[in-house]
Enzyme design. Sequence first.
Site, short mmCIF file in Angstrom:
data_model
loop_
_atom_site.label_atom_id
_atom_site.label_comp_id
_atom_site.label_asym_id
_atom_site.label_seq_id
_atom_site.Cartn_x
_atom_site.Cartn_y
_atom_site.Cartn_z
CD GLU A 82 -3.04 -0.96 0.19
OE1 GLU A 82 -2.89 -0.14 -0.74
OE2 GLU A 82 -4.05 -1.68 0.30
CG HIS A 120 -4.38 0.95 5.23
ND1 HIS A 120 -5.74 1.09 5.04
CD2 HIS A 120 -4.02 -0.19 4.58
CE1 HIS A 120 -6.18 0.08 4.29
NE2 HIS A 120 -5.15 -0.71 4.02
CG HIS A 141 -7.70 -4.42 6.21
ND1 HIS A 141 -7.22 -5.55 5.59
CD2 HIS A 141 -7.23 -3.37 5.49
CE1 HIS A 141 -6.47 -5.20 4.54
NE2 HIS A 141 -6.46 -3.88 4.47
CE1 TYR A 189 -17.53 15.95 20.89
CE2 TYR A 189 -19.75 15.30 21.58
CZ TYR A 189 -18.40 15.48 21.87
OH TYR A 189 -17.92 15.19 23.12
CG HIS A 226 -9.11 -1.51 1.31
ND1 HIS A 226 -8.31 -1.24 0.23
CD2 HIS A 226 -8.25 -1.89 2.29
CE1 HIS A 226 -7.04 -1.47 0.53
NE2 HIS A 226 -6.99 -1.86 1.78
CE1 TYR A 284 -11.48 18.39 25.15
CE2 TYR A 284 -9.68 17.31 23.98
CZ TYR A 284 -10.65 17.30 24.96
OH TYR A 284 -10.81 16.19 25.74
#
Length: 233
Positions: free
Chosen positions: A94, A112, A114, A133, A174, A229
Amino acid sequence: MTEQRWERRGGRVADEGDDAEREALAWADLVATARRTVADGLVVGTSGNVSVRVGDLVLVTPSGVPYDRLRPQDLTAVDLDGRQVRGILVPTSELPMHLAVYGTTDARAVVHTHAVHATAVSTLVPELPLVHYMAAALGGPVRVAPYATYGTQELAENMLRALTGRTGCLLQNHGTIAYGATLDQAYDRTAQLEWMCRLWLTASSVPGLAPSLLTEEQLAEVGERLRGYGQRG
């Protein structure tokens, strides 16, 4: 691990002689983050991948190697054009997605996965409904990138369109991808995205009822509040 930690040693700014140490520290954090994705159930086996940028190098998990087997000497890195410059293990398949993120954003880390609930949502809707939110923490409503074969430039291009103005998106049939200024931030955004997907699936599963959704205006208000925040300094 923050960029500052990689840039300093013993209270002084690192010089070029510290490059190997910076890479070693970043690799250790990358491996720890990759193992965390498994421990937290965001990936199974060797699915998913993690990368971190150190200067002009991208350290990345190798293809098909269980994370618990990775050692310090297995450090794998490419330059920003994808040429392998460290290690002998083949980088993740990837890699095009990771490089696309670094080439178009200020990202310093990419995760990344799955993740099950996020992947399930990616098969159902073109965008994650505004059920919470915290979508504002990812830049707004989370889009789903159209399906393309893994490891392809087409997938990378679909992902970039879905990421426009966002720090995370779903990949149809994916999984997920998210980026941040640090590995911790990229991971936290990934975990938050999976949680929101699980929340929506859970609420949507109640017969005869539909979850209430936030408006774009309500989300924008949260986005403004999130700017201030956390702790200062």
